[in-house]
Design a protein around this motif. Structure first.
Motif, PDB file in Angstrom:
ATOM      1  N   MET A 110     -11.918  -8.797   3.816  1.00 56.42           N
ATOM      2  CA  MET A 110     -11.340  -8.194   4.643  1.00 56.42           C
ATOM      3  C   MET A 110     -11.471  -6.870   5.080  1.00 56.42           C
ATOM      4  N   ALA A 111     -10.908  -6.919   6.544  1.00 56.83           N
ATOM      5  CA  ALA A 111     -11.362  -5.254   7.016  1.00 56.83           C
ATOM      6  C   ALA A 111     -10.885  -4.033   6.155  1.00 56.83           C
ATOM      7  N   ARG A 112     -11.320  -3.509   6.582  1.00 56.13           N
ATOM      8  CA  ARG A 112     -11.129  -1.769   5.882  1.00 56.13           C
ATOM      9  C   ARG A 112     -10.144  -1.607   6.550  1.00 56.13           C
ATOM     10  N   THR A 113      -9.155  -0.550   5.783  1.00 56.11           N
ATOM     11  CA  THR A 113      -8.320  -0.251   6.945  1.00 56.11           C
ATOM     12  C   THR A 113      -8.928   1.437   7.572  1.00 56.11           C
ATOM     13  N   PRO A 114      -8.784   1.692   8.850  1.00 53.81           N
ATOM     14  CA  PRO A 114      -9.503   2.865   9.497  1.00 53.81           C
ATOM     15  C   PRO A 114      -8.530   4.636   8.664  1.00 53.81           C
ATOM     16  N   ASP A 115      -9.015   5.643   8.508  1.00 50.03           N
ATOM     17  CA  ASP A 115      -8.839   6.286   7.585  1.00 50.03           C
ATOM     18  C   ASP A 115      -7.654   7.530   8.934  1.00 50.03           C
ATOM     19  N   ALA A 116      -7.843   7.073   9.701  1.00 52.95           N
ATOM     20  CA  ALA A 116      -7.205   7.263  11.107  1.00 52.95           C
ATOM     21  C   ALA A 116      -5.940   6.736  10.439  1.00 52.95           C
ATOM     22  N   VAL A 117      -5.998   5.405  10.499  1.00 53.82           N
ATOM     23  CA  VAL A 117      -4.299   4.967  10.401  1.00 53.82           C
ATOM     24  C   VAL A 117      -3.940   5.328   9.101  1.00 53.82           C
ATOM     25  N   LEU A 118      -4.487   5.110   7.733  1.00 55.56           N
ATOM     26  CA  LEU A 118      -4.156   5.463   6.971  1.00 55.56           C
ATOM     27  C   LEU A 118      -3.446   7.169   6.586  1.00 55.56           C
ATOM     28  N   GLU A 119      -3.818   7.708   7.187  1.00 55.66           N
ATOM     29  CA  GLU A 119      -3.755   9.618   7.449  1.00 55.66           C
ATOM     30  C   GLU A 119      -2.175   8.800   7.890  1.00 55.66           C
ATOM     31  N   LEU A 120      -2.066   8.004   9.169  1.00 60.78           N
ATOM     32  CA  LEU A 120      -0.371   8.612  10.144  1.00 60.78           C
ATOM     33  C   LEU A 120       0.509   7.735   8.509  1.00 60.78           C
ATOM     34  N   ARG A 121       0.281   6.390   8.037  1.00 62.71           N
ATOM     35  CA  ARG A 121       0.615   6.304   7.259  1.00 62.71           C
ATOM     36  C   ARG A 121       1.142   6.595   5.771  1.00 62.71           C
ATOM     37  N   ARG A 122       0.100   7.640   5.707  1.00 58.14           N
ATOM     38  CA  ARG A 122       0.596   8.447   4.421  1.00 58.14           C
ATOM     39  C   ARG A 122       1.527   9.811   4.845  1.00 58.14           C
ATOM     40  N   GLY A 123       1.437  10.409   6.008  1.00 59.26           N
ATOM     41  CA  GLY A 123       2.711  11.198   6.921  1.00 59.26           C
ATOM     42  C   GLY A 123       3.946  10.283   7.029  1.00 59.26           C
ATOM     43  N   LEU A 124       3.732   8.946   7.168  1.00 57.67           N
ATOM     44  CA  LEU A 124       5.619   8.390   7.138  1.00 57.67           C
ATOM     45  C   LEU A 124       5.614   7.759   5.966  1.00 57.67           C
ATOM     46  N   GLY A 125       4.714   7.948   4.916  1.00 56.14           N
ATOM     47  CA  GLY A 125       5.587   7.142   3.927  1.00 56.14           C
ATOM     48  C   GLY A 125       6.391   9.117   3.004  1.00 56.14           C
ATOM     49  N   ALA A 126       5.190  10.374   3.092  1.00 58.39           N
ATOM     50  CA  ALA A 126       6.068  11.769   3.592  1.00 58.39           C
ATOM     51  C   ALA A 126       7.232  11.929   3.165  1.00 58.39           C
ATOM     52  N   ALA A 127       7.653  11.600   4.647  1.00 60.05           N
ATOM     53  CA  ALA A 127       9.097  11.267   5.561  1.00 60.05           C
ATOM     54  C   ALA A 127       9.645  11.060   4.458  1.00 60.05           C
ATOM     55  N   LEU A 128       9.242   9.651   4.567  1.00 57.17           N
ATOM     56  CA  LEU A 128      10.674   8.497   4.052  1.00 57.17           C
ATOM     57  C   LEU A 128      11.063   9.525   2.957  1.00 57.17           C
ATOM     58  N   LYS A 129       9.956  10.255   1.571  1.00 56.11           N
ATOM     59  CA  LYS A 129      10.259  11.067   0.641  1.00 56.11           C
ATOM     60  C   LYS A 129      10.795  11.917   0.601  1.00 56.11           C
ATOM     61  N   GLY A 130      10.430  13.030   1.669  1.00 60.82           N
ATOM     62  CA  GLY A 130      11.641  13.177   1.451  1.00 60.82           C
ATOM     63  C   GLY A 130      13.081  13.944   2.019  1.00 60.82           C
ATOM     64  N   TRP A 131      13.461  12.524   2.897  1.00 63.13           N
ATOM     65  CA  TRP A 131      14.738  11.817   3.427  1.00 63.13           C
ATOM     66  C   TRP A 131      15.178  11.691   2.030  1.00 63.13           C
ATOM     67  N   ARG A 132      14.258  11.062   0.879  1.00 58.05           N
ATOM     68  CA  ARG A 132      14.652   9.782  -0.362  1.00 58.05           C
ATOM     69  C   ARG A 132      14.623  11.465  -1.190  1.00 58.05           C
ATOM     70  N   GLN A 133      14.100  12.139  -1.378  1.00 57.83           N
ATOM     71  CA  GLN A 133      14.312  12.952  -2.042  1.00 57.83           C
ATOM     72  C   GLN A 133      16.400  13.802  -1.749  1.00 57.83           C
ATOM     73  N   ALA A 134      15.488  13.965  -0.044  1.00 58.24           N
ATOM     74  CA  ALA A 134      16.857  14.446  -0.357  1.00 58.24           C
ATOM     75  C   ALA A 134      18.412  14.063  -0.235  1.00 58.24           C
ATOM     76  N   SER A 135      18.575  12.720  -0.234  1.00 62.91           N
ATOM     77  CA  SER A 135      19.382  11.913  -0.954  1.00 62.91           C
ATOM     78  C   SER A 135      19.968  11.919  -2.217  1.00 62.91           C
ATOM     79  N   LEU A 136      19.055  12.337  -3.045  1.00 62.77           N
ATOM     80  CA  LEU A 136      19.209  12.248  -3.997  1.00 62.77           C
ATOM     81  C   LEU A 136      19.129  11.358  -5.209  1.00 62.77           C
ATOM     82  N   LEU A 137      18.486  10.171  -4.378  1.00 59.51           N
ATOM     83  CA  LEU A 137      18.182   8.252  -4.126  1.00 59.51           C
ATOM     84  C   LEU A 137      16.848   8.613  -5.153  1.00 59.51           C
ATOM     85  N   ASP A 138      16.793   7.512  -6.440  1.00 59.50           N
ATOM     86  CA  ASP A 138      15.663   7.212  -6.506  1.00 59.50           C
ATOM     87  C   ASP A 138      14.922   6.106  -6.033  1.00 59.50           C
ATOM     88  N   GLN A 139      13.217   5.179  -6.638  1.00 61.11           N
ATOM     89  CA  GLN A 139      12.677   5.209  -5.737  1.00 61.11           C
ATOM     90  C   GLN A 139      13.521   2.864  -6.325  1.00 61.11           C
TER      91      GLN A 139
END
Length: 460
Positions: free
Chosen positions: A1-30
């Motif tokens: 299985m091909a390794r996901t490049p670090d740069a792509v992981l960085e982008l996905r972490r940023g997107l995930g952090a944005a999702l988490k920020g919006w979710r916490q702002a709404s007070l919905l849990d996971q």
């Protein structure tokens, strides 16, 4: 299985952090968000951590559920486009032999700066790994019979005095952070202390001690975020702030939670994405009301909200928020100082002056900034005030003031190695020079600012 490049992981972490920020702002849990999107709670946790990235349908669903007004979906589209560009670039590059990537680098090769870069990058990756695994430990229920039995067989529980020591270590790190010229210097010590907290959270603890450990983790995650923010690593900083909010929520520390949300919002303000920052700040304001009234949390949130109002050109709302922040002076002196909450009355003049600069009101900004300069602010804050005064000169058409304060701000910035905070401030100042570039002195200042901005930034 091909390794996901670090740069792509960085982008996905940023997107995930944005999702988490919006979710916490709404007070919905996971779990609640998982029910809405037909994903498990574990999958939502993986997505927020950037370890999993589902398709566009998921992002459409969460955007709608969290009332993100298309921002999460647009963020996903940008990430997908950037991922494709990275993949194309990777295909266009010659393949690097595996031996070349794994061979040790001779200690004699490269400059001292390169060695520093490699050392800091190791610290950065290890610290982010610890943030991830420690954040995951927080989701373990506080009462777990198997773990309790394990703890009895291997008595490694903490006592209150040890946690007191941890608190003093956290406070000491914040003190060092405040006084350090280069904030990256704190990264190795923060990494070591986070490893200690991680080990403690990995053992069964009494409920009260566990809550204190959660609060300490939330505190330390915020410090890590500040180090990354100062070094211009906004995606890493956002990730740390999201984990800080999660840990603070587990600890039921509303002031700590509100501060994590406010720091997260500040990234949006820095990038002039005020519509991103506003909902996080609204949520922080609600949390701060539930916090300790003797702390300055609510007033700091108001001061940051004022910057958002200034960014969208609303002078009236900006002034009202600043007037609310002014009430920080009514608190007792003993309540004003903690590591993660450093807002106190002495910063208000420069905060107000900076807002008026953003609103292009040099008549209001200049007298306040001059008073702030007389008040003995720290080196970095002094450089920021000087940059604002230089901008005032540009807005008034006073080239002499522009050059004098701009050069002074540049000199201080060169001493601090602050790629994020001061680097962006000086970058903003460069945009103010454009109408005056016919003047050779202004051109020289512009070239010096450009050189400072493009100099190798310290990596974390």
């Amino acid at each position: 299985m091909a390794r996901t490049p670090d740069a792509v992981l960085e982008l996905r972490r940023g997107l995930g952090a944005a999702l988490k920020g919006w979710r916490q702002a709404s007070l919905l849990d996971q779990s609640a968000l998982g029910r809405i999107t037909n994903y498990s709670r574990t999958s939502i946790a993986h997505i927020e951590a950037g370890r999993q990235c589902p398709g566009r349908e998921f992002w459409q669903a969460v955007d709608q559920a969290l009332h993100a007004r298309g921002e999460l979906l647009a963020h996903f589209d940008r990430i997908r486009q950037q991922e494709n560009q990275l993949k194309i670039a990777e295909l266009q590059c010659p393949e690097v032999p595996r031996s070349a990537t794994t061979a040790p680098i001779p200690r004699s090769s490269g400059s001292p700066h390169e060695h520093d870069w490699q050392r800091d990058d190791v610290n950065r990756r290890e610290l982010l790994r610890l943030v991830t695994v420690t954040g995951s430990l927080l989701s373990i229920p506080s009462i777990d019979i198997d773990r309790l039995v394990h703890g009895i067989e291997k008595p490694r529980q903490l006592d209150s005095a040890t946690v007191d020591t941890y608190e003093r270590l956290n406070a000491e790190l914040w003190t060092k952070f405040s006084s350090a010229r280069s904030k990256r210097e704190i990264l190795p010590a923060a990494r070591r202390h986070l490893a200690i907290l991680h080990n403690s959270l990995n053992e069964p603890q009494e409920a009260g001690l566990r809550r204190r450990l959660c609060a300490l983790a939330g505190d330390l995650f915020q410090l890590c975020g500040e180090i990354f923010f100062d070094s211009d690593h906004y995606a890493d900083a956002a990730y740390c702030y999201s984990e800080a909010a999660h840990a603070s929520k587990e600890a039921r520390e509303f002031d700590l939670w509100a501060c994590a949300m406010t720091r997260h919002a500040f990234i949006g303000i820095t990038e002039r994405q005020y519509d991103h920052a506003a909902p996080l700040l609204d949520a922080a304001a609600h949390l701060a009301v539930r916090g300790n009234p003797d702390r300055s949390t609510r007033y700091w949130v108001a001061a940051v909200q004022a910057q958002t109002h200034a960014g969208v050109g609303d002078l009236g709302a900006c002034r009202r928020a600043l007037d609310k922040a002014q009430h920080v002076n009514e608190l007792s002196a003993q309540a004003l100082t903690t590591g993660w909450l450093r807002f106190e009355g002495s910063r208000l003049d420069e905060e107000r002056g900076s807002c008026y600069v953003t609103l292009r009101r040099p008549d209001l900004a200049e007298p306040i900034l001059i008073e702030a300069l007389k008040s003995g602010v720290s080196t970095r804050r002094r450089s920021s005030v000087l940059a604002d005064l230089a901008t005032v000169g540009a807005q008034r058409g006073d080239v002499d003031q522009l050059l004098m304060h701009g050069a002074a701000a540049l000199d201080i910035a060169r001493q601090t190695s602050s790629a994020g905070y001061l680097g962006r401030k000086l970058g903003d100042l460069r945009t103010q020079l454009v109408p005056y570039l016919a003047d050779r002195h202004v051109r020289y200042l512009d070239s010096q600012l450009k050189t400072a901005a493009t100099a190798p930034a310290p990596r974390q």
